[in-house]
Design a protein around this motif. Structure first.
Motif, PDB file in Angstrom:
ATOM      1  N   ASN A 187     -13.784  20.891  17.702  1.00  8.58           N
ATOM      2  CA  ASN A 187     -12.393  21.238  18.004  1.00  8.58           C
ATOM      3  C   ASN A 187     -12.272  21.871  19.377  1.00  8.58           C
ATOM      4  OD1 ASN A 187     -11.541  20.300  15.558  1.00  8.58           O
ATOM      5  ND2 ASN A 187     -11.342  22.296  14.588  1.00  8.58           N
ATOM      6  N   GLU A 188     -13.265  22.692  19.733  1.00  7.17           N
ATOM      7  CA  GLU A 188     -13.226  23.411  20.997  1.00  7.17           C
ATOM      8  C   GLU A 188     -13.360  22.484  22.200  1.00  7.17           C
ATOM      9  OE1 GLU A 188     -14.561  26.124  17.773  1.00  7.17           O
ATOM     10  OE2 GLU A 188     -15.133  24.119  18.430  1.00  7.17           O
ATOM     11  N   GLN A 189     -13.813  21.231  21.977  1.00  7.27           N
ATOM     12  CA  GLN A 189     -13.999  20.292  23.078  1.00  7.27           C
ATOM     13  C   GLN A 189     -12.798  19.380  23.272  1.00  7.27           C
ATOM     14  OE1 GLN A 189     -17.813  19.215  21.255  1.00  7.27           O
ATOM     15  NE2 GLN A 189     -18.775  19.482  23.240  1.00  7.27           N
ATOM     16  N   VAL A 190     -11.727  19.649  22.530  1.00  5.88           N
ATOM     17  CA  VAL A 190     -10.470  18.926  22.703  1.00  5.88           C
ATOM     18  C   VAL A 190      -9.516  19.826  23.475  1.00  5.88           C
ATOM     19  CG1 VAL A 190      -8.570  17.753  21.565  1.00  5.88           C
ATOM     20  CG2 VAL A 190     -10.851  17.708  20.531  1.00  5.88           C
ATOM     21  N   LEU A 191      -9.036  19.340  24.608  1.00  6.48           N
ATOM     22  CA  LEU A 191      -8.171  20.146  25.465  1.00  6.48           C
ATOM     23  C   LEU A 191      -6.789  20.318  24.830  1.00  6.48           C
ATOM     24  CD1 LEU A 191      -9.130  18.630  28.947  1.00  6.48           C
ATOM     25  CD2 LEU A 191     -10.018  20.701  27.852  1.00  6.48           C
ATOM     26  N   PRO A 192      -6.002  21.291  25.313  1.00  5.21           N
ATOM     27  CA  PRO A 192      -4.676  21.527  24.721  1.00  5.21           C
ATOM     28  C   PRO A 192      -3.762  20.304  24.737  1.00  5.21           C
ATOM     29  CG  PRO A 192      -5.310  23.388  26.074  1.00  5.21           C
ATOM     30  CD  PRO A 192      -6.359  22.337  26.285  1.00  5.21           C
ATOM     31  N   ASP A 193      -3.985  19.365  25.676  1.00  4.92           N
ATOM     32  CA  ASP A 193      -3.136  18.171  25.715  1.00  4.92           C
ATOM     33  C   ASP A 193      -3.653  17.053  24.813  1.00  4.92           C
ATOM     34  OD1 ASP A 193      -5.358  17.335  27.081  1.00  4.92           O
ATOM     35  OD2 ASP A 193      -4.302  16.735  28.911  1.00  4.92           O
ATOM     36  N   GLY A 194      -4.689  17.371  23.999  1.00 11.98           N
ATOM     37  CA  GLY A 194      -5.188  16.383  23.060  1.00 11.98           C
ATOM     38  C   GLY A 194      -6.204  15.419  23.625  1.00 11.98           C
ATOM     39  N   THR A 195      -6.715  15.688  24.821  1.00  9.42           N
ATOM     40  CA  THR A 195      -7.695  14.802  25.443  1.00  9.42           C
ATOM     41  C   THR A 195      -9.091  15.420  25.389  1.00  9.42           C
ATOM     42  OG1 THR A 195      -7.287  15.739  27.641  1.00  9.42           O
ATOM     43  CG2 THR A 195      -5.979  13.827  27.001  1.00  9.42           C
ATOM     44  N   SER A 196     -10.089  14.579  25.595  1.00  9.84           N
ATOM     45  CA  SER A 196     -11.477  15.030  25.587  1.00  9.84           C
ATOM     46  C   SER A 196     -11.787  15.795  26.859  1.00  9.84           C
ATOM     47  CB  SER A 196     -12.415  13.822  25.484  1.00  9.84           C
ATOM     48  OG  SER A 196     -13.744  14.187  25.797  1.00  9.84           O
ATOM     49  N   GLU A 197     -12.470  16.921  26.721  1.00  6.24           N
ATOM     50  CA  GLU A 197     -12.841  17.706  27.897  1.00  6.24           C
ATOM     51  C   GLU A 197     -13.866  16.975  28.740  1.00  6.24           C
ATOM     52  OE1 GLU A 197     -15.540  20.656  27.932  1.00  6.24           O
ATOM     53  OE2 GLU A 197     -16.821  19.691  26.438  1.00  6.24           O
ATOM     54  N   ALA A 201     -10.214  11.034  27.677  1.00  2.00           N
ATOM     55  CA  ALA A 201      -9.543  10.105  26.778  1.00  2.00           C
ATOM     56  C   ALA A 201      -8.740  10.854  25.726  1.00  2.00           C
ATOM     57  CB  ALA A 201     -10.579   9.216  26.088  1.00  2.00           C
ATOM     58  N   VAL A 202      -7.684  10.223  25.225  1.00  2.00           N
ATOM     59  CA  VAL A 202      -6.905  10.801  24.137  1.00  2.00           C
ATOM     60  C   VAL A 202      -7.748  10.760  22.870  1.00  2.00           C
ATOM     61  CG1 VAL A 202      -4.849  10.539  22.702  1.00  2.00           C
ATOM     62  CG2 VAL A 202      -4.713  10.132  25.165  1.00  2.00           C
ATOM     63  N   VAL A 203      -7.951  11.917  22.265  1.00  2.00           N
ATOM     64  CA  VAL A 203      -8.804  12.040  21.094  1.00  2.00           C
ATOM     65  C   VAL A 203      -8.046  11.591  19.852  1.00  2.00           C
ATOM     66  CG1 VAL A 203     -10.063  13.683  19.651  1.00  2.00           C
ATOM     67  CG2 VAL A 203     -10.145  13.893  22.138  1.00  2.00           C
ATOM     68  N   THR A 315      -2.467  12.531  18.460  1.00  2.00           N
ATOM     69  CA  THR A 315      -3.235  13.741  18.745  1.00  2.00           C
ATOM     70  C   THR A 315      -2.645  14.907  17.953  1.00  2.00           C
ATOM     71  OG1 THR A 315      -1.884  14.503  20.596  1.00  2.00           O
ATOM     72  CG2 THR A 315      -3.612  12.893  21.089  1.00  2.00           C
ATOM     73  N   GLU A 316      -3.454  15.955  17.784  1.00  2.00           N
ATOM     74  CA  GLU A 316      -2.953  17.142  17.102  1.00  2.00           C
ATOM     75  C   GLU A 316      -1.819  17.777  17.888  1.00  2.00           C
ATOM     76  OE1 GLU A 316      -5.814  19.985  15.901  1.00  2.00           O
ATOM     77  OE2 GLU A 316      -6.911  18.599  14.599  1.00  2.00           O
TER      78      GLU A 316
END
Length: 863
Positions: A187-197, A201-203, A315-316
């Protein structure tokens, strides 16, 4: 490159010799590098050293290429701290290594058609060469690489310790999926905009069986122990950790589901609003959602499956958006409200997340905006149970039953009509025995009632989720588990560690959603160590944040092949006294390191519960206000800057640019100016003609006061990370010294030598090559880095005169040069006699005189 430096004509071009003509930074670097290489001045002393210890650690780099300007900043700042504590008489441990497993190396190797090992270790060699040139005071004998079997053996050992303690487990669940890197993300590796750090890419969500570390078991300790770090960690980092852990206090409420044997629990922070629940919502991607849909009609099942597919591609962040149109599917199932026995229709809707609480919420639309939006979209009931128009101190509800049933007109704030949920404080209405109570009292009363009825209990919920550590990629630590034919999990015996990562030759490393190690037939197929039947190794690798969660301990004895770290060495050195690195690791790395430390404490391997006592975050190095990147064409290259200006000038510029936590805009700083200052300081040592051991007291007293004020003030400034202020004060000292050399007694004055030696010792913190060369010119053997900081003479810290500011009615009217020993009475008399004061006061009566000798006289007059 942007912003090409333009310098003035050299002394040779203008017909005169300048400091810069004499100061050859390249020659000085070439001179001292081999000396330090041979002497190893920063090797940590033997175990019998009785000096106090300091463990200074910089976040170790990822070997993605040569060093960049961000490295130049963090290693300059960390080195200032390490060198400072050595000069203060401490035995300092300052190690370095490489965080060398991970996706970037693997992706780069795939792109180039080479082995990730070759790519990684070639980059390490280049970075190491640059780091040695950069003169950071590392103990190179403790160097480590996390991709070495000698290191990742102990990752596997750590995994097994967690597994035995029940903190490492495997489960089938919905996970964050990076469709570009084709691997799961924590979860911590998903940025606030829902993309992969990592990939950008959109997770999306995908259901997989994965390995987790049970970090949620430590949520309370991770949160509460942040109190230990107040004042020694940046406040914003502590806030970010607290918010990520996200503890909420409330209740678990049990709802009976018609047609289901077992009730379901719903977590809520507002059990007081239970009478206002008019429907229930479950996450469509939860096990509960799938179970309830399976019992519905074929039409609903089909609608649910189509809806679930759409949800999985969201995305979340999108799902949690407050302005997004609410969608959902009625599951033809009902829950029973334990407070009033009402049947609540159950819907699947994407604004509820599977991993929040129990994957279901009781919807109270009158007092929750997302619930209200959903209720209005699907024409569901809205019942007000908190009168937010009534003051909490009042007793009489404003909204009556008659208003709600339509016989009387509703007040203007009707959520069903206005579309605005009532989220403020107030008193309970329409809630049976809770009517008239304030929120806090109503929460307490409802939990007592639920507990008494056996339908609920006090509970805590957390935002943090268990740490997903599986990765479907090659370049990482193999997970030390063997899977039997019957589905059993067999830990690899510790005496068989490490489970070596096989060669990548013949493997397809291209991201495809399955672990490349599964294709290493000879490696993955092994006999079951218990009964010899066919079995398979786990083909996933570990998240590289496992590597960095404990590396600070491996530095204590990196060459020990018998244990991960020596507890006795940990007792001596750990926790880390000063940690230095970027704020981008405020959640991921720091949270995981704190968790692993607490686990190791519980297992008896360490005696402390926090890994890093003090934390210094540096800002970014940008250009023209923008983050540097190849795509923007605004990169400033480390190698070019060092070749153009010299290591010392770059390091000094980093320190002088401003507070460490601020960003440095390379367009606004001046390494050229830093180089000129260093040349001026270096020439000062050359101009000293006195010999070591000269009696300082015979020198220029004004210069000695400047020197000793610097000696007195610099330590506290360094410890407060005000490095730029120290550099500014050092520049003042050099200017004062040059003035004496050029206009006074020349280089033979004892105070000049004292100032020059002080300058060399201080420059060791910022510009070690120049400092070492000055130290030699002043008649000393290497290394200046080991010279102890001199104590200031207190008799020289008393100024001959101070400026007393004189105010009249709060406005400054005069300044008087007075003795620092002047009394309050004398100062008041002097102020009254001042011509400027007399003119300011005129004929007005002085009614009060406040004196803080010798700095201030404040005169108050009668208008």
């Amino acid at each position: 490159m942007a912003h090409e430096q333009h310098t003035a004509p050299t002394g040779a071009e203008s017909g005169r010799e300048t400091d810069e003509d004499l100061y050859d930074f390249a020659a000085i670097q070439a001179k001292w590098q081999p000396v330090w290489e041979e002497r190893k001045p920063f090797r940590t002393s033997d175990p019998d050293d009785t000096r106090p210890r300091k463990y200074v650690l910089d976040m170790f780099p990822y070997p993605s290429g040569d060093l960049h300007m961000g490295h130049a900043e963090v290693y300059a700042l960390g080195d200032i701290v390490a060198r400072y504590w050595r000069q203060q008489g401490f035995n300092v441990l300052h190690p370095i290594g490489w965080d060398s497993f991970g996706l970037p190396a693997e992706n780069a190797a795939i792109k180039r058609g080479i082995d990730p090992r070759a790519w990684t270790y070639d980059n390490i060699a280049q970075q190491k060469k640059s780091m040695k040139l950069y003169a950071a005071s590392f103990d190179w004998e403790r160097e480590l690489h996390t991709s070495d079997p000698e290191y990742y053996k102990w990752n596997q050992w750590l995994f097994l310790q967690l597994y035995k303690k029940g903190l490492a487990y495997r489960k089938d669940s919905w996970v964050n999926w990076d469709p570009v890197d084709q691997t799961v993300l924590a979860n911590e590796q998903v940025l606030p905009d829902g993309t992969s750090e990592r990939s950008g890419a959109v997770v999306v969500k995908k259901k997989l069986t994965q390995w987790y570390f049970k970090i949620t078991d430590y949520a309370d300790r991770l949160l509460d122990d942040l109190n230990q770090l107040e004042g020694s960690w940046p406040a914003k980092v502590i806030t970010m950790q607290r918010n990520w852990i996200g503890r909420s206090i409330g209740a678990d409420v049990d709802f009976v589901i018609e047609g289901r044997d077992t009730p379901i629990s719903v977590f809520t922070t507002r059990p007081d609003t239970l009478f206002g629940a008019t429907f229930m919502v479950v996450a469509p991607d939860s096990d509960l959602g799938a179970e309830l849909a399976a019992g519905a009609s074929p039409a609903v099942q089909e609608a649910f499956q189509g809806y679930l597919t759409r949800v999985q591609n969201s995305t979340e962040i999108e799902r949690q958006s407050t302005d997004r149109e609410k969608t959902g599917v009625f599951l033809e199932r009902y829950a029973i409200n334990p407070a009033n026995g009402e049947r609540l229709p159950i819907w699947a809707a994407d604004y509820v997340l599977a991993d929040y609480g129990h994957g279901a919420v009781m919807a109270v639309p009158a007092h929750d905006q997302r619930d209200l939006d959903f209720a209005r979209a699907f024409d569901l009931p809205v019942r007000v149970v908190v009168d937010t128009t009534a003051p909490v101190t009042g007793t009489i509800p404003v909204i009556t039953e008659a208003m709600l049933d339509g016989s009387e007109e509703l007040p203007p704030l009707d959520p069903a009509a206005t579309g605005i949920a009532l989220t403020g404080e107030g008193r309970l209405i329409n809630s049976g025995a809770l009517n008239g109570l304030s929120k806090n009292n109503a929460v307490k009363r409802m939990i007592e009632q639920l507990t008494s009825d056996g339908t609920g209990r006090t509970a805590k919920n957390y935002r943090i989720r268990d740490w997903l550590i599986s990765r479907q990629r090659y370049w990482g630590t193999p997970i030390p588990i063997i899977h039997g034919e019957d589905g059993s999990e067999i830990p690899v015996p510790e005496d068989q560690l490490p489970v070596l990562l096989p060669s990548s030759e013949g493997l397809d490393l291209t991201p495809k959603g399955t672990s490349p190690l599964g294709g290493a037939t000879d490696w993955v197929n092994v006999p079951n160590p218990i009964d010899g039947t066919p079995a398979r190794r786990d083909a996933d690798t570990m998240d590289t944040f496992v590597d960095s969660s404990w590396y600070f301990l491996r530095f204590l004895n990196p060459n020990d092949d018998t244990q991960a770290f020596d507890p006795k060495e940990a007792e001596k050195w750990a926790p880390v006294d000063q940690y230095v690195g970027g704020v981008e690791h405020a959640i991921l790395h720091l949270l995981y390191a704190r968790f692993i430390t607490k686990v190791l404490f519980d297992l008896g391997h360490v005696t402390f519960t926090e890994p890093f006592t003090s934390l210094l975050n540096q800002g970014m190095v940008v250009l023209d206000g923008a983050k540097m990147s190849k795509s923007k064409g605004n990169l400033v290259y480390f190698t070019e800057e060092v070749e153009r200006h010299g290591v010392d000038a770059v390091r000094l510029t980093m320190a002088f640019a401003g507070p460490p936590e601020d960003d440095i805009d390379w367009a606004d700083v001046s390494p050229v100016g830093s180089a000129k200052f260093l040349a001026r300081a270096w020439r000062m040592a050359r101009d000293v003609t006195s010999t070591p051991g000269i009696e300082w007291k015979t020198g220029d007293q004004a210069l000695r006061r400047v020197t000793h004020r610097f000696l007195a003030d610099a330590p506290s400034l360094i410890e407060a990370f005000k490095f730029n202020v120290v550099v500014a004060r050092l520049m003042e000292l050099v200017n004062a010294t040059r003035k004496v050399i050029d206009t006074g007694a020349g280089g033979g004055d004892a105070a000049v030598r004292e100032a020059a030696e002080t300058t060399a010792m201080a420059l060791n913190l910022f510009s070690p090559y120049t400092a070492e060369d000055m130290w030699e010119r002043l008649g000393y053997e290497p290394c200046v880095a080991l010279a102890q900081w001199r104590k200031a003479d207190p008799t020289l810290l008393v100024a001959e005169a101070v400026t007393a500011v004189v105010q009249v009615d709060g406005k400054v009217r005069d300044r008087l040069e007075v003795s620092p020993k002047i009394t309050s009475t004398d100062l008041e008399k002097l102020a009254r006699e001042s011509a400027a004061i007399i003119r300011s006061v005129g004929d007005r009566e002085i009614v009060n005189v406040i004196v803080r000798a010798p700095r201030l006289v404040s005169i108050v007059t009668k208008p």
